[in-house]
Design an enzyme around this catalytic site. Structure first.
Site, PDB file in Angstrom:
ATOM      1  N   ASP A   1       0.862  -1.177   0.000  1.00  0.00           N
ATOM      2  CA  ASP A   1       0.000   0.000   0.000  1.00  0.00           C
ATOM      3  C   ASP A   1       0.903   1.234   0.000  1.00  0.00           C
ATOM      4  O   ASP A   1       2.116   1.152   0.196  1.00  0.00           O
ATOM      5  CB  ASP A   1      -0.955  -0.026   1.207  1.00  0.00           C
ATOM      6  CG  ASP A   1      -2.166   0.865   0.989  1.00  0.00           C
ATOM      7  OD1 ASP A   1      -3.162   0.701   1.695  1.00  0.00           O
ATOM      8  OD2 ASP A   1      -2.109   1.731   0.087  1.00  0.00           O
TER       9      ASP A   1
HETATM   10  C1  GLC Z   1      -4.366   4.319  -0.163  1.00  0.00           C
HETATM   11  C2  GLC Z   1      -5.232   3.160   0.281  1.00  0.00           C
HETATM   12  C3  GLC Z   1      -5.349   2.071  -0.738  1.00  0.00           C
HETATM   13  C4  GLC Z   1      -5.305   2.679  -2.119  1.00  0.00           C
HETATM   14  C5  GLC Z   1      -3.904   3.225  -2.320  1.00  0.00           C
HETATM   15  C6  GLC Z   1      -3.750   3.903  -3.684  1.00  0.00           C
HETATM   16  O1  GLC Z   1      -3.612   4.802   0.901  1.00  0.00           O
HETATM   17  O2  GLC Z   1      -4.932   2.552   1.527  1.00  0.00           O
HETATM   18  O3  GLC Z   1      -6.578   1.387  -0.481  1.00  0.00           O
HETATM   19  O4  GLC Z   1      -5.605   1.708  -3.108  1.00  0.00           O
HETATM   20  O5  GLC Z   1      -3.525   4.124  -1.292  1.00  0.00           O
HETATM   21  O6  GLC Z   1      -4.524   5.048  -3.718  1.00  0.00           O
END
Ligand code: GLC
Length: 752
Positions: free
Chosen positions: A270
């Protein structure tokens, strides 16, 4: 379509993908391999020279958040025509519940209990996203969510592992179709691996402590289902899981995901979650964080650059091997081949449907209709509407008050995580009611007031106008709830009442004595105890998306009938959280008899006089509304629940049936649910577990026999040795319209 340069000698699309990967890998430098393992953010809307240079140098494997088509095509041109090996880019974007056409938030979609509808919605979302060159999305979010204080419950399919598994697979199928190389198919992503929804106190990013048995029997179940289904990617979570953050947890992503589950897809971290391992205090610096993420088997790093900055050094120090790097890069290249990006790296939007076209909007409306849950509907004696208040009748209404900040707010009804959704495409409740009046040539007079400026407004200045509107109307529709910013990532609440002065507004309108329909738009279940007796009907719309208005109005006026069922439990009060249906029995389960309210306790009551059971002294132990609950405009009766297989050997099939009768006067759809309970097992088991469901359509007065068959494998669980087992013994079984049913039959599983 001609291949990228330099590849035509050793590659063609007729080769097995494994061979294509191997050929390409053999031609890559170490720097190019490490470059593939980095996802870089870009939302400039144009290709900067610096980014173009990095792409050309093979330093980037994926871009996140660029949705300008010309820019994306330019990026792909540099990647495939100007870099040494011409490897195309993965283009990632969060398409959580729609791209331009916005569908209800996933928690709302879950309330439909309609996998096919969710599959169609995801497919439309993929088609629309693909018009901008997006070929990878970070959905479905399948975190089991038992705590509505947590803002990201809005993105989930709720509290149940089985429902989340079925709907998560449907959503992934919608994004990926049966072949990732199809035009408009995009790679999906099972997230957030794992346990993110168990954040302590519902505070986002907070610590999670989940015993392995609970992890395997609850939180991991949907992820296993998505891995088995063949979802293309996984995303590791932010949270500290039992002392080892999920984005550096090799037990999770190597032992469980790769070895036990034999998952061969690609894993992405993430946003910054690898770099954050040092913030957790799990690693001392970026280099150690890169090593931890790498050893956890995370193929690609999102946003942060610890891989780009340190993997080469770690390799030279012998802390990682070239074979490991090749293995990680192979997963990335395989996805790019599977997506057909080497043959078709560029996007021609003419090959894809128009954005926000009538068919897409019609699907968004249908999904919103099915997502709404009717929680309350009763007539108000003394008013001209002596029957259950809903559906409203244009024939019986001369005037209607429409009150609330969300009656005409095309932005707020979209909900959280709508990066590309625009309110200009929304149709609101008010606009839909006005359209209905115009279409039916009725002389219904509308009186409209917001009452409060937005959901957080604490001022009562707008009440007088709202009360006047109600006073001069035959009935009142109030559209209240939470602004979309109050749910979603980093948006957790410590209380979950209607925010601002909305409860007081309901009180003021209720004092007019007019019948009230309360429509709630929210990103979570709310505590409604303070207002539930002040309104005559409650329609829970979650955040219903672009077509929320027409969907809600069709339901309010009976063009459609509610069929939604709750995917989460509604607590009576905050202090009951976590409260969920599939809880354990405890050694002292509470009953109505043993649940004594503190106001009923005599003075100086002796210590043990109240009954020693698992209850609170100041609230009833049951929820306000149970998992699986939802009313319709007709009434349904369940009868003659019958177990057809009183004794089943392990590996056999459990069969049961029930009769359901539509005892009302209009057709309806009922989501019939089957629950089981394993009475005695080598670890304690929940008092109920959803094992199957199906939607049944019933004409007025129609009776149907509904039969379920489930294989005994569906009754398997992880025991103390963390083995997946099905044990012989006695079971209870319910087939009902929600999880609160007390009417069950019994069956026994026997050894073969
Ligand atoms: C965010 C979220 C994740 C998302 C990613 C890209 O922090 O936790 O669910 O897909 O970053 O935006």
């Amino acid at each position: 379509m001609s291949l990228s340069p330099n590849l035509h000698l050793v590659d063609n699309e007729k080769m097995p993908t494994e061979q294509r990967v191997k050929n390409l890998l053999s031609r890559m430098t170490i720097a190019e391999k490490i470059g593939q393992m980095s996802q870089v953010q870009s939302y400039a809307g144009w290709l900067t020279d610096e980014l173009a240079a990095d792409i050309k140098a093979g330093k980037i494997g994926s871009i996140i958040n660029e949705v300008d088509l010309d820019t994306v095509n330019a990026m792909q041109y540099v990647a495939t025509k100007e870099s040494r090996l011409g490897i195309p880019l993965l283009i990632g974007r969060d398409v959580i519940h729609g791209f331009k056409t916005i569908f209800p938030i996933p928690l709302g979609q879950a309330a439909s209990w309609q996998p096919d509808l969710i599959r169609q919605a995801a497919h439309v979302s993929a088609l629309e996203a693909a018009t901008t060159g997006v070929n990878w999305t970070f959905a479905p979010m399948i975190d089991i969510s038992r705590d509505p204080r947590w803002g990201r419950i809005a993105e989930s399919f709720g509290e149940d592992p089985y429902l989340t598994s079925v709907l998560g697979v449907a959503m992934s199928e919608g994004y990926q179709t049966e072949d990732l190389a199809n035009t408009g198919a995009i790679a999906a992503c099972a997230k957030h691996f794992v346990g993110y929804g168990a954040a302590e106190s519902g505070r986002d990013y907070n610590t999670t402590n989940i015993p392995e048995n609970e992890l395997r029997n609850v939180y991991l179940k949907p992820f296993k289902a998505l891995a088995d289904h063949g979802i293309a990617t996984f995303m590791t979570a932010f949270n500290d899981l039992n002392g080892v953050p999920a984005s550096g947890n090799d037990w999770l992503t190597q032992t469980v995901l790769r070895e036990e589950w034999q998952y061969s897809g690609m894993v992405v971290s993430d946003w910054d979650s690898i770099k954050e391992l040092s913030v957790h205090g799990f690693t001392a610096n970026d280099k150690e964080a890169a090593l931890a993420g790498f050893n956890a088997g995370i193929n690609m790093e999102m946003a942060s650059s610890t891989y780009q900055d340190h993997l080469l050094t770690l390799l030279s120090e012998g802390k990682i091997s070239l074979a490991q790097i090749d293995d990680m890069v192979s997963g990335i290249l395989k996805l790019k081949f599977d997506l057909g990006l080497f043959e078709q790296p560029f996007t021609n939007p003419e090959q894809l449907p128009e954005l926000v076209n009538p068919q897409h909007l019609a699907l968004a409306k249908e999904t919103a209709i099915k997502s709404c849950v009717l929680l309350k509907n009763q007539g108000q004696t003394g008013s001209k509407l002596s029957q259950p208040l809903l559906p409203l009748s244009l024939d019986k209404l001369n005037s209607l008050a429409v009150i609330g900040p969300f009656a005409d707010d095309g932005y707020e009804q979209l909900g959280t995580w709508i990066f590309d959704g625009e309110e200009q495409h929304s149709q609101t409740c008010l606009s839909a009611i006005k359209q209905l009046i115009a279409d039916t040539d009725t002389d219904l007079t509308l009186h409209v007031a917001k009452g409060v400026e937005n959901s957080r407004t604490t001022s009562c200045d707008g009440f007088e106008q709202a009360v006047n509107c109600a006073a001069q109307s035959d009935a009142v529709v109030m559209v209240l709830g939470e602004e979309s910013i109050l749910s979603g990532e980093a948006h957790s609440r410590s209380t979950i009442d209607l925010p601002g002065a909305q409860e007081q507004l309901i009180e003021a309108i209720s004092a007019t004595g007019k019948p009230i329909v309360l429509v709630i738009m929210a990103g979570r279940q709310l505590t409604l105890g303070n207002i539930i007796d002040k309104v005559d009907a409650i329609l829970y719309a979650w955040h219903p998306g672009s077509m929320g208005g027409p969907a809600i109005v069709d339901l309010l006026f009976g063009t459609a009938a509610p069929s939604g069922k709750l995917p989460v439990t509604f607590p009576r009060v905050l202090g009951q959280i976590p409260i969920y249906y599939n809880q354990k029995n405890t050694g002292r389960p509470v009953t109505d008899a043993s649940c004594i309210h503190m106001n009923d306790i005599e003075a100086r009551a002796p210590q043990t006089s109240l009954g020693m059971t698992a209850s609170h002294l100041d609230t009833h132990y049951t929820p306000l509304f149970p998992f699986g609950f939802g009313l319709s405009y007709s009434t349904v009766e369940y009868s003659n629940l019958t177990i057809l297989t009183p004794s089943v050997s392990l590996g056999g099939t459990v069969k049961a049936c029930v009769e359901i009768t539509n005892t009302g006067s209009r057709e309806m759809e009922e989501v019939v649910q089957l629950y089981t309970r394993d009475l005695v097992a080598s670890v304690t088991r929940p008092v109920k577990e959803l094992k199957a469901f199906k939607t049944v359509k019933l004409a007025a007065k129609e009776r149907q026999t509904v039969v379920f068959e489930i294989n005994t494998d569906e009754l398997a669980f992880y025991n103390r040795q963390m083995q997946l087992v099905t044990e012989a013994g006695d079971f209870q079984l319910w087939i009902a319209g929600d999880s609160a049913s007390t009417n069950y039959v019994e069956f026994t599983l026997t050894e073969n």
